[in-house]
Design an enzyme around this catalytic site. Structure first.
Site, PDB file in Angstrom:
ATOM      1  N   ALA A   1       0.859  -1.185   0.000  1.00 30.28           N
ATOM      2  CA  ALA A   1       0.000   0.000   0.000  1.00 30.28           C
ATOM      3  C   ALA A   1       0.894   1.234   0.000  1.00 30.28           C
ATOM      4  O   ALA A   1       2.029   1.190   0.495  1.00 30.28           O
ATOM      5  CB  ALA A   1      -0.878  -0.013   1.235  1.00 30.28           C
TER       6      ALA A   1
ATOM      7  N   GLY B   1       0.524  -5.342   0.610  1.00 32.60           N
ATOM      8  CA  GLY B   1      -0.598  -5.495  -0.312  1.00 32.60           C
ATOM      9  C   GLY B   1      -0.207  -6.165  -1.626  1.00 32.60           C
ATOM     10  O   GLY B   1      -1.046  -6.781  -2.281  1.00 32.60           O
TER      11      GLY B   1
ATOM     12  N   GLU C   1      -0.331  -9.739  -0.907  1.00 30.05           N
ATOM     13  CA  GLU C   1      -1.744 -10.092  -0.707  1.00 30.05           C
ATOM     14  C   GLU C   1      -2.471 -10.218  -2.063  1.00 30.05           C
ATOM     15  O   GLU C   1      -3.299 -11.102  -2.246  1.00 30.05           O
ATOM     16  CB  GLU C   1      -2.414  -9.059   0.209  1.00 30.05           C
ATOM     17  CG  GLU C   1      -1.905  -9.202   1.646  1.00 30.05           C
ATOM     18  CD  GLU C   1      -2.243  -8.014   2.544  1.00 30.05           C
ATOM     19  OE1 GLU C   1      -1.931  -6.877   2.156  1.00 30.05           O
ATOM     20  OE2 GLU C   1      -2.832  -8.234   3.612  1.00 30.05           O
TER      21      GLU C   1
ATOM     22  N   GLU D   1       4.322  -5.066   7.185  1.00 21.79           N
ATOM     23  CA  GLU D   1       3.457  -4.110   7.896  1.00 21.79           C
ATOM     24  C   GLU D   1       3.883  -3.897   9.345  1.00 21.79           C
ATOM     25  O   GLU D   1       3.768  -2.797   9.876  1.00 21.79           O
ATOM     26  CB  GLU D   1       1.990  -4.592   7.868  1.00 21.79           C
ATOM     27  CG  GLU D   1       1.318  -4.495   6.519  1.00 21.79           C
ATOM     28  CD  GLU D   1       1.553  -5.704   5.616  1.00 21.79           C
ATOM     29  OE1 GLU D   1       2.439  -6.530   5.910  1.00 21.79           O
ATOM     30  OE2 GLU D   1       0.836  -5.809   4.603  1.00 21.79           O
TER      31      GLU D   1
HETATM   32  N1  DAK Z   1       4.526   3.477  -0.659  1.00 18.48           N
HETATM   33  C1  DAK Z   1       4.940   4.660  -1.188  1.00 18.48           C
HETATM   34  N2  DAK Z   1       6.132   4.827  -1.787  1.00 18.48           N
HETATM   35  C2  DAK Z   1       6.957   3.761  -1.867  1.00 18.48           C
HETATM   36  C3  DAK Z   1       6.572   2.494  -1.336  1.00 18.48           C
HETATM   37  C4  DAK Z   1       5.297   2.375  -0.714  1.00 18.48           C
HETATM   38  N3  DAK Z   1       4.839   1.217  -0.223  1.00 18.48           N
HETATM   39  N4  DAK Z   1       7.613   1.635  -1.552  1.00 18.48           N
HETATM   40  C5  DAK Z   1       8.562   2.340  -2.190  1.00 18.48           C
HETATM   41  N5  DAK Z   1       8.186   3.614  -2.386  1.00 18.48           N
HETATM   42  C6  DAK Z   1       8.927   4.683  -3.051  1.00 18.48           C
HETATM   43  C7  DAK Z   1      10.075   5.187  -2.168  1.00 18.48           C
HETATM   44  O1  DAK Z   1       9.607   6.116  -1.216  1.00 18.48           O
HETATM   45  C8  DAK Z   1      10.979   5.810  -3.211  1.00 18.48           C
HETATM   46  O2  DAK Z   1      10.437   7.061  -3.584  1.00 18.48           O
HETATM   47  P1  DAK Z   1      11.409   8.354  -3.826  1.00 18.48           P
HETATM   48  O3  DAK Z   1      12.148   8.536  -2.555  1.00 18.48           O
HETATM   49  O4  DAK Z   1      12.298   7.940  -4.975  1.00 18.48           O
HETATM   50  O5  DAK Z   1      10.469   9.467  -4.161  1.00 18.48           O
HETATM   51  C9  DAK Z   1      10.810   4.883  -4.418  1.00 18.48           C
HETATM   52  O6  DAK Z   1       9.567   4.173  -4.212  1.00 18.48           O
HETATM   53  C10 DAK Z   1      11.923   3.853  -4.537  1.00 18.48           C
HETATM   54  O7  DAK Z   1      12.028   3.188  -3.286  1.00 18.48           O
HETATM   55  P2  DAK Z   1      13.415   3.046  -2.505  1.00 18.48           P
HETATM   56  O8  DAK Z   1      14.345   4.170  -2.829  1.00 18.48           O
HETATM   57  O9  DAK Z   1      13.108   2.799  -1.084  1.00 18.48           O
HETATM   58  O10 DAK Z   1      14.006   1.724  -3.201  1.00 18.48           O
HETATM   59  P3  DAK Z   1      14.951   0.621  -2.539  1.00 18.48           P
HETATM   60  O11 DAK Z   1      15.348  -0.294  -3.636  1.00 18.48           O
HETATM   61  O12 DAK Z   1      16.037   1.258  -1.724  1.00 18.48           O
HETATM   62  O13 DAK Z   1      14.020  -0.174  -1.511  1.00 18.48           O
HETATM   63  C11 DAK Z   1      11.999  -1.329  -0.821  1.00 18.48           C
HETATM   64  C12 DAK Z   1      12.920  -0.890  -2.003  1.00 18.48           C
HETATM   65  C13 DAK Z   1      10.736  -1.968  -1.464  1.00 18.48           C
HETATM   66  C14 DAK Z   1      12.701  -2.357   0.045  1.00 18.48           C
HETATM   67  C15 DAK Z   1      11.628  -0.084   0.014  1.00 18.48           C
HETATM   68  O14 DAK Z   1      11.172   0.951  -0.865  1.00 18.48           O
HETATM   69  C16 DAK Z   1      10.555  -0.359   1.013  1.00 18.48           C
HETATM   70  O15 DAK Z   1      10.824  -0.918   2.081  1.00 18.48           O
HETATM   71  N6  DAK Z   1       9.336   0.042   0.677  1.00 18.48           N
HETATM   72  C17 DAK Z   1       8.208  -0.057   1.574  1.00 18.48           C
HETATM   73  C18 DAK Z   1       7.673  -1.474   1.605  1.00 18.48           C
HETATM   74  C19 DAK Z   1       6.498  -1.534   2.525  1.00 18.48           C
HETATM   75  O16 DAK Z   1       6.646  -1.391   3.737  1.00 18.48           O
HETATM   76  N7  DAK Z   1       5.357  -1.594   1.902  1.00 18.48           N
HETATM   77  C20 DAK Z   1       4.102  -1.333   2.583  1.00 18.48           C
HETATM   78  C21 DAK Z   1       3.627  -2.568   3.175  1.00 18.48           C
HETATM   79  S1  DAK Z   1       2.263  -2.141   4.198  1.00 18.48           S
HETATM   80  C22 DAK Z   1      -4.651  -0.823   5.683  1.00 18.48           C
HETATM   81  C23 DAK Z   1      -4.623  -0.866   4.302  1.00 18.48           C
HETATM   82  C24 DAK Z   1      -3.605  -1.501   3.668  1.00 18.48           C
HETATM   83  C25 DAK Z   1      -2.584  -2.040   4.378  1.00 18.48           C
HETATM   84  C26 DAK Z   1      -2.610  -1.991   5.738  1.00 18.48           C
HETATM   85  C27 DAK Z   1      -3.636  -1.411   6.398  1.00 18.48           C
HETATM   86  N8  DAK Z   1      -5.652  -0.139   6.351  1.00 18.48           N
HETATM   87  C28 DAK Z   1      -6.436   0.863   5.666  1.00 18.48           C
HETATM   88  C29 DAK Z   1      -5.809  -0.266   7.769  1.00 18.48           C
HETATM   89  C30 DAK Z   1      -1.469  -2.571   3.668  1.00 18.48           C
HETATM   90  C31 DAK Z   1      -0.266  -2.196   4.090  1.00 18.48           C
HETATM   91  C32 DAK Z   1       0.923  -2.508   3.319  1.00 18.48           C
HETATM   92  O17 DAK Z   1       0.963  -2.960   2.193  1.00 18.48           O
END
Ligand code: DAK
Length: 263
Positions: free
Chosen positions: A66, A111, A114, A134
């Site tokens: 997400a 997500g 998922e 998450e």
């Molecule tokens: N959201 C927004 N931007 C994201 C993103 C994300 N999930 N993942 C990556 N980006 C963006 C980064 O901010 C960066 O943007 P800029 O700084 O260039 O503007 C760009 O994509 C490239 O990312 P990185 O520079 O970080 O690239 P790396 O290769 O160094 O790292 C990475 C890649 C995938 C390991 C890292 O970006 C990362 O850890 N990303 C976050 C992964 C994550 O935590 N995903 C979210 C999972 S939580 C709910 C609804 C839904 C959900 C929960 C609750 N409710 C309404 C209650 C679901 C939640 C999730 O999915």
């Protein structure tokens, strides 16, 4: 509806949706989810699509979860509304009457995993990685991760991934049974398309009956599941495909299935 966060193409009965926000590693924002929702509803009504493939643009990411910018602005009420709607969208995948393959070409996180788990099965490139991170955001999965992951790989393996938020490689995901097949990156789409074509050549009524029997049967006890299978088996005989398949075998020729859901 014109799409700017996903792509859709249809070739030889195989539809491909490509998640396309490469600057954010294809993270799911509200706009992308709306477009995805719309595309899935269209596909559900489109008899020309026999198999659906989901993949991500570029070589780095399938879907990085997400959009964290949007998550950061939620309050409890908005969180519930948002997550319920998102879950409805993702459930549309498992409810489609056709097979859906996730072609995971990079990160499948939160997500993203998922979505992949709501597909019928996953092929992945060697550079893909998987996880439910998450917990690192002080959250839990909102789109089915706490439910689909344990059903897929068992409770204990799932808890370890959910409690640590650690990412695993495509090879580890294969070993755990999350992924059916791992390929070099350039061979991912050819492998997915080969399997998709093989499935598209089968009778769509029988495919639909199989998907329903497996999906509905997995959430009930065995005796009830077997009854579901019996009913699905009988349903196949309402289609001319059952006649065509058995006749073709006896006539020693390849079957030509033309049955539709609405005949
Ligand atoms: N959201 C927004 N931007 C994201 C993103 C994300 N999930 N993942 C990556 N980006 C963006 C980064 O901010 C960066 O943007 P800029 O700084 O260039 O503007 C760009 O994509 C490239 O990312 P990185 O520079 O970080 O690239 P790396 O290769 O160094 O790292 C990475 C890649 C995938 C390991 C890292 O970006 C990362 O850890 N990303 C976050 C992964 C994550 O935590 N995903 C979210 C999972 S939580 C709910 C609804 C839904 C959900 C929960 C609750 N409710 C309404 C209650 C679901 C939640 C999730 O999915």
């Amino acid at each position: 509806m014109a799409y700017s966060n996903i792509g859709f193409e249809l070739q030889e009965g195989i539809g491909t949706i490509t998640f396309s926000r490469p600057k954010a590693l294809n993270a799911l924002n509200r706009e992308l989810l709306q477009e995805f929702d719309h595309a899935l509803a269209d596909i559900a009504r489109n008899d020309q699509v026999s198999v659906l493939v989901l993949t991500g643009e570029g070589e780095k990411s399938f879907v990085a979860g997400a959009d964290i910018n949007e998550l950061a602005s939620l309050d409890p009420l908005k969180a519930k509304t948002f997550v319920l709607w998102g879950l409805t969208v993702i459930n549309r995948i498992s409810e489609l009457p056709i097979p859906v393959i996730a072609a995971v070409n990079g990160f499948a996180l939160g997500g993203g995993l998922e979505i992949a788990m709501a597909c019928d099965f996953i092929y992945a490139s060697e550079n893909a990685s998987f996880g439910q991170p998450e917990i690192k955001l002080g959250l839990i999965p909102g789109y089915g991760g706490t439910q689909r992951l344990p059903r897929l790989i068992g409770i204990n393996q799932a808890k370890e991934l959910l409690y640590t938020g650690n990412l695993i490689s495509a090879a580890q995901a294969h070993q755990l049974g999350i992924v059916n097949r791992v390929t070099p990156p350039e061979e991912l789409m050819p492998a997915v398309m080969k399997t998709a074509r093989e499935m598209a050549s089968k009778g769509r009524v029988a495919i639909r009956a199989t998907k329903q029997a497996v999906n509905h049967g997995m959430s009930v006890d065995l005796a009830t599941g077997l009854r579901i299978e019996t009913d699905a088996f009988a349903l196949c005989f309402t289609s001319k495909d059952a006649k065509e398949g058995t006749t073709a075998f006896l006539e020693k020729r390849a079957p030509v299935f033309t049955g539709t859901f609405t005949e």
